[in-house]
Each structure stands twice: as C-alpha cells, then as structure tokens.
Scaffold this motif. Structure first.
Motif, PDB file in Angstrom:
ATOM      1  N   UNK A   1      13.379 -21.791   9.088  1.00 42.12           N
ATOM      2  CA  UNK A   1      12.071 -21.141   9.173  1.00 42.12           C
ATOM      3  C   UNK A   1      11.734 -20.579   7.809  1.00 42.12           C
ATOM      4  N   UNK A   2      10.651 -21.066   7.223  1.00 46.66           N
ATOM      5  CA  UNK A   2      10.248 -20.620   5.889  1.00 46.66           C
ATOM      6  C   UNK A   2       9.652 -19.221   5.993  1.00 46.66           C
ATOM      7  N   UNK A   3      10.129 -18.264   5.211  1.00 47.18           N
ATOM      8  CA  UNK A   3       9.608 -16.891   5.288  1.00 47.18           C
ATOM      9  C   UNK A   3       8.230 -16.768   4.641  1.00 47.18           C
ATOM     10  N   UNK A   4       7.704 -15.568   4.630  1.00 49.55           N
ATOM     11  CA  UNK A   4       6.385 -15.320   4.050  1.00 49.55           C
ATOM     12  C   UNK A   4       6.356 -15.714   2.571  1.00 49.55           C
ATOM     13  N   UNK A   5       5.274 -16.387   2.180  1.00 50.56           N
ATOM     14  CA  UNK A   5       5.102 -16.828   0.788  1.00 50.56           C
ATOM     15  C   UNK A   5       3.915 -16.134   0.132  1.00 50.56           C
ATOM     16  N   UNK A   6       3.590 -14.933   0.608  1.00 52.54           N
ATOM     17  CA  UNK A   6       2.386 -14.267   0.097  1.00 52.54           C
ATOM     18  C   UNK A   6       2.499 -13.907  -1.386  1.00 52.54           C
ATOM     19  N   UNK A   7       3.717 -13.866  -1.923  1.00 53.68           N
ATOM     20  CA  UNK A   7       3.891 -13.509  -3.333  1.00 53.68           C
ATOM     21  C   UNK A   7       3.545 -14.667  -4.263  1.00 53.68           C
ATOM     22  N   UNK A   8       3.371 -15.848  -3.707  1.00 56.23           N
ATOM     23  CA  UNK A   8       3.182 -17.033  -4.542  1.00 56.23           C
ATOM     24  C   UNK A   8       1.724 -17.493  -4.482  1.00 56.23           C
ATOM     25  N   UNK A   9       1.234 -17.986  -5.571  1.00 56.60           N
ATOM     26  CA  UNK A   9      -0.167 -18.336  -5.743  1.00 56.60           C
ATOM     27  C   UNK A   9      -0.616 -19.365  -4.713  1.00 56.60           C
ATOM     28  N   UNK A  10      -1.876 -19.294  -4.375  1.00 50.63           N
ATOM     29  CA  UNK A  10      -2.477 -20.306  -3.509  1.00 50.63           C
ATOM     30  C   UNK A  10      -3.973 -20.339  -3.839  1.00 50.63           C
ATOM     31  N   UNK A  11      -4.273 -20.720  -5.065  1.00 56.07           N
ATOM     32  CA  UNK A  11      -5.659 -20.710  -5.526  1.00 56.07           C
ATOM     33  C   UNK A  11      -6.427 -21.928  -5.056  1.00 56.07           C
ATOM     34  N   UNK A  12      -7.747 -21.871  -5.306  1.00 54.28           N
ATOM     35  CA  UNK A  12      -8.626 -22.975  -4.919  1.00 54.28           C
ATOM     36  C   UNK A  12      -8.236 -24.232  -5.690  1.00 54.28           C
ATOM     37  N   UNK A  13      -8.022 -25.331  -4.972  1.00 52.90           N
ATOM     38  CA  UNK A  13      -7.674 -26.603  -5.595  1.00 52.90           C
ATOM     39  C   UNK A  13      -6.253 -26.665  -6.118  1.00 52.90           C
ATOM     40  N   UNK A  14      -5.387 -25.743  -5.685  1.00 50.74           N
ATOM     41  CA  UNK A  14      -4.031 -25.718  -6.192  1.00 50.74           C
ATOM     42  C   UNK A  14      -3.030 -25.834  -5.059  1.00 50.74           C
ATOM     43  N   UNK A  15      -1.879 -26.407  -5.390  1.00 54.28           N
ATOM     44  CA  UNK A  15      -0.740 -26.388  -4.479  1.00 54.28           C
ATOM     45  C   UNK A  15      -0.006 -25.059  -4.630  1.00 54.28           C
ATOM     46  N   UNK A  16       1.004 -24.849  -3.779  1.00 52.81           N
ATOM     47  CA  UNK A  16       1.701 -23.568  -3.741  1.00 52.81           C
ATOM     48  C   UNK A  16       2.551 -23.339  -4.991  1.00 52.81           C
ATOM     49  N   UNK A  17       2.984 -24.423  -5.655  1.00 54.68           N
ATOM     50  CA  UNK A  17       3.880 -24.270  -6.797  1.00 54.68           C
ATOM     51  C   UNK A  17       5.339 -24.191  -6.392  1.00 54.68           C
ATOM     52  N   UNK A  18       5.632 -24.517  -5.119  1.00 46.94           N
ATOM     53  CA  UNK A  18       6.995 -24.497  -4.601  1.00 46.94           C
ATOM     54  C   UNK A  18       7.272 -25.788  -3.855  1.00 46.94           C
ATOM     55  N   UNK A  19       8.464 -26.323  -4.015  1.00 40.54           N
ATOM     56  CA  UNK A  19       8.890 -27.458  -3.205  1.00 40.54           C
ATOM     57  C   UNK A  19      10.073 -27.025  -2.345  1.00 40.54           C
ATOM     58  N   UNK A  20      10.116 -27.554  -1.124  1.00 40.61           N
ATOM     59  CA  UNK A  20      11.162 -27.193  -0.169  1.00 40.61           C
ATOM     60  C   UNK A  20      12.116 -28.367  -0.004  1.00 40.61           C
ATOM     61  N   UNK A  21      13.399 -28.075  -0.148  1.00 39.48           N
ATOM     62  CA  UNK A  21      14.454 -29.076   0.072  1.00 39.48           C
ATOM     63  C   UNK A  21      15.446 -28.470   1.052  1.00 39.48           C
ATOM     64  N   UNK A  22      15.664 -29.153   2.190  1.00 40.85           N
ATOM     65  CA  UNK A  22      16.643 -28.616   3.141  1.00 40.85           C
ATOM     66  C   UNK A  22      17.531 -29.721   3.684  1.00 40.85           C
TER      67      UNK A  22
END
Length: 563
Positions: A73-94
C-alpha cells in the motif's frame, strides 16, 4: 529513515536490513540497478512480504514500503510535486512472489497517483530477481490510459527512464489535469460500519447518500462492514484497502462516514487515503449552514459548529507562542492552540447571549398568541416527509419546499380556518432525523421546546418511498419523548398515499390510526381537517366562543378547509 507499511512482527535485524535499502541508489536512467534489485528481493524473501521502493529521478530511494504476501500500500505522497502537465517524479518498483506481474491495484496506483512508472520484479526460487514487468501512462491516448511492456529478464532491460519521462510530459502538457476539473460536484464514497444487520447498514447508506445530495455532493460508491467501529481507523485494514482502490479508480475527493468519528480516526483515515474525511455530524452541520435563512437560525448553526470544532482542535505547537517578559512571564505564553480555543469559547458565549435575547422575543410573541386563545397545531416528523408541502397546501403559503433533507430549518407560523369557521394557528418545524447531532439538538432545543405550547401535533410520515418507515416513526417519537412532548395529543398523517403500497396504508391505519393524504392534492385534505377539529374539541382546545383575530405576516388566504 522511516519505513512505511506493515512492520508488525518484523525483528530488529530485519528492520535494520530494510533501512539499509535507503543507502543504495541506481543511475537516473535505470528503472532499478541489478544490485539494488538483488538486495530488494533477498530482503523480501527474508521477511516473507512484498517490498516496494519509490525512487526519484536521481535514482535515490525515497520510500521503503513493506506490504504483505499479496500486495503493498503506497503511503501519502502529498510531499511530492503534482503540477499541471507533470508526472509525480517517482517510480514504484516492488517484488512479487507468484507468477502474477502487474495487477489491477498497481495500474490504479499508476493512473491515479500519476507515477512515472510501475514495475514488478518476480522472484525466482533462489530469492533473486527474475523477470521485470513495467507499465507507464499514455496521457495522449484516446483509449487505454497506460501501456504494459513485455515481461523482460532484468539483465536484458534497456529502457531509458529519463527519456521516457521527458517524452511523456512534453507530449501531454494538457492531458494530466486534476480530476476535479471534469465535474463540478465533489465526488464521494459513503461508508457505514456497525454491528447491525446488512439491511440496516444499507438503509444507513441510503440515508447518508440523501444527506450528501442535499449538500451538493455526488455519491459514486458505498461500502458497508458489519463490525464494531475500530478505534484506530473506524474500519478494518482490508476494507480500507478496497476503499483506497475504489477512490483512485473513481476520482473521489471525499470519504463520508455515517457515524461520528474521533479526531484520531479522522487523521488516520486522511493519512491512509489522502482524502478529506467527514463524519455524519459534520455533514449535517454543513447542510444546516446552507439552509439557514433567518439570523437566529444562522446563529444556532454557528453555535453547533463551534461546539463541534472545539474538542477537535488538537494540533499542539509552541512555534508561534506569545512570549512575555518579566518575573512570572518567562517562557512560552499562550500557544496558538490555546488562542483558538479561547476565541471559540468567547464566540460561543456571545452567540448564547444573543440567542437568549431572541428567545425572550419569541416568548413575548407566543404569549400574545396564547392571549388570543387560538388553538395551536404543530407539524412534526422525519426530515423530507412533506411537512412544508402540507403547510403550503393547507394555507396557500409559499414556504420553500424541496425534495431534500432539511429544506426547512426556521419555524413558519400561519393561520388556518377549519370547517365550521374555526380558526387555528399552524406551525411547520424543522425535521427530525436519526442520531441528530447533540450540538444541533441543543442549539435548536429552544425552538423545539415551543412545541410544548401546541394543543395538537401532526406527525407526518412518508408512506410512499421509505423502506425504514417504522424506524423513522420510532426516531420521531423518541425525540418527542426526550423533549417531554409525548403527552401532547398527536395525529399521524400518512403523506404520499398515491405512492404507497396498500399493505403499508393498512398497517399505518391499524397501528396508528393514520390519516392518508397527498399533500400536493388539496382534494385529499378535508378528512384531515375534520380530524384536526375533532381532536381539538376532544382536548377542549376549541370552545364555543367567538374567535379572536390573529394576524400573521400575510392576509388570510382561501384554503381547502373553508366550506
């Protein structure tokens, strides 16, 4: 560094091993390095749980997530950018123990969290990385929102991450928009939890959905769980995961519980779901705030809101303390928490004083009506049963009516002429509801206690559409008993008889001697008027004497009670 997820049962040695993953990194253009993947899979096998990493575009490990044997379960990502036209800037590998690669939950996380990509590493029998499966978004596609790449041995993977991310963002400057842009009404999931039967929980969901509609909220899904409320998060962890997945898949912004939640439960749910969480009381308070028209009604709602908010101010901080000098004044002064509480108490005190003055004015007006010796009839009942519609039909008034809960908050008094030229005063009151918030009940208690002056109560029930009619009747009678009004003569009025089943009307007549009507059809009202007159005569409210003049705020209308 902090570990996220399911840490229960892990030994100190295992926790230390997981923390060491933060020290490792990969090249920015790699999905994950072979060395980091090997440490990830070996650690996953050692603790018997799926492990996940969130890596930024520099290849740095930002989060280590511990799941169970089936998922993470991915926790809250509110600290990471989510601007208009942008991806989160994070990739998930599990990691994954079985043959299954990327599943529906992974694709939901990828889509709704707008991750750079999602990757799943399958573990071989030796505990080492085998194949890797990757998915990324397709923001400029009219069909699928994502693309699944073929499963590939990790040592043969040639994907250049930074080029992919740059390409996706440059070609989708307008594709990634916040979900709230596509719809005006907030979208919500409603939840009902309790040790009741499934049928009772469904009735609860239906009622809270109607309340949400009255607050201009669109309910897109609902969940029930027949269990005692969990003190930590109100619901079980498994059901919480289902809600998180559903909220992501349906662009949900609100989570509404048909219960009162503690501040701890609200905070834990908000952190777990990244949604705004509101409980039953807060929703009803919001509806009352929207509907209040008079100055007195607005003050009563504000009083209830302040009393609800006061015990929930719990963010303690001395960062903005008011410092004072001198002996006895050194150190932290009044904290922001204390300031907020003091201001709320002061405002509560001012509102209560204003309401006492208004109550005295109402008492004077009520005594004047008593002096006129006109019989008084009050309309009561569950919310949204047609009380205001009945008042309009009886007196040719234009009181606001809507097919929504709590359309009427302020009491409305009108004059009505019964058969044989008998005049009475008839009053419409605020509707009742199950588990009416205590603060609201206290705020409106003075208004409801005016019902004690009534010579007769008309208890209006909706016999045409309610599936929990008997429970609604019990709720109204219970509240009347709490207010000490159960000794006043009462006539039950079965509204919407044109929509009712014959069995329902028969049951209401046998048990409560209810009078069936259709409030929108004046032709159905004469039997009710005759019963009102008979009931008032029986209680000696109508005496054989000349009737005094009573003035409301309009000229006397024609009405169906005039012969």
């Amino acid at each position: 560094m902090e570990l996220y997820g399911n840490l229960e049962g892990l030994k100190p040695r295992q926790l230390k091993q997981l923390n060491q993953l933060y020290r490792r990194r990969c090249l920015p253009e790699e999905v994950i390095s072979a060395e980091l993947a090997r440490h990830l899979t070996l650690s996953s096998v050692a603790c018997g749980r799926q492990l996940g990493l969130l890596l930024d575009r520099r290849g740095q490990v930002e989060m280590v997530i511990v799941g169970d044997s089936q998922s993470i379960t991915i926790p809250s990502l509110h600290r990471y950018r989510l601007g208009h036209g942008r991806l989160r800037g994070l990739r998930c590998v599990h990691t994954s123990f079985g043959p299954q690669g990327i599943n529906r939950e992974d694709l939901t996380d990828l889509t709704k969290l707008r991750l750079d990509l999602m990757a799943v590493i399958r573990i071989d029998i030796a505990g080492l990385p085998e194949n890797i499966e990757i998915a990324h978004l397709l923001p400029d596609s009219a069909g699928e929102k994502y693309q699944l790449l073929p499963s590939t041995p990790l040592d043969r993977l040639k994907l250049q991450c930074l080029e992919l991310f740059s390409s996706l963002e440059s070609s989708a400057a307008t594709a990634f928009t916040h979900s709230t842009d596509d719809h005006e009404e907030p979208r919500a999931i409603v939840v009902s939890v309790g040790p009741e039967t499934s049928a009772r929980l469904k009735d609860s969901v239906r009622e809270i959905s109607e309340l949400a509609r009255a607050a201009n909220i669109k309910v897109v899904d609902s969940f029930t769980q027949p269990r005692k409320l969990d003190p930590h998060a109100a619901i079980g962890s498994g059901k919480l995961k289902e809600i998180i997945v559903a909220s992501m898949a349906q662009d949900v912004e609100l989570l509404i519980f048909d219960h009162d939640l503690s501040p701890t439960q609200v905070n834990n749910l908000s952190r777990a779901t990244e949604l705004k969480v509101i409980d039953r009381t807060l929703l009803i308070l919001d509806i009352f705030a929207r509907r209040a028209q008079s100055r007195e009604g607005k003050l009563k709602v504000e009083l209830a809101q302040l009393k609800y908010r006061l015990p929930r101010i719990s963010e303690k901080t001395t960062a903005l303390s008011r410092l004072t000098g001198g002996i006895g004044g050194r150190g932290p002064g009044e904290t922001t928490l204390e300031i907020d509480r003091r201001r709320i108490r002061e405002r509560i005190s001012k509102i209560e004083k204003k309401l006492k003055k208004m109550a005295r004015s109402r008492t004077i007006a009520r005594k004047q009506r008593q002096k006129n010796e006109l019989p008084q009839v009050s309309i009561v009942g569950y919310t949204n049963t047609g009380k205001s519609t009945l008042l309009n039909s009886l007196t040719k008034s234009r009181v606001l009516t809507e097919n929504l809960p709590f359309a009427t908050l302020d009491p409305t008094t009108r004059r009505l002429r019964l058969p044989r030229e008998q005049e009475i005063i008839i009053t419409d009151t605020v509707g009742f509801i199950r588990r009416l918030p205590k603060d609201l009940l206290d705020a409106f208690r003075t208004t409801l206690e005016e019902l004690a002056e009534a010579d007769l109560l008309l208890h209006v029930v909706d016999c045409g559409s309610s599936d929990d009619l008997e429970e609604q009747i019990d709720s109204v009678e219970q509240l009347l008993g709490e207010l000490g009004l159960n000794q006043i003569p009462t006539l039950m009025v079965a509204n919407k008889m044109d929509l009712a089943e014959p069995e329902t009307l028969l049951w209401l007549n046998r048990r409560f001697q209810a009078t069936p009507i259709c409030a929108r059809d004046p032709a159905s009202l004469p039997p009710l008027l005759e019963k009102i007159r008979n009931a008032l005569e029986k209680s000696h409210a109508i005496l054989s004497r000349p009737q005094p003049e009573f003035q409301d705020d309009r000229p006397a209308p024609d009405n169906p009670g005039r012969p």
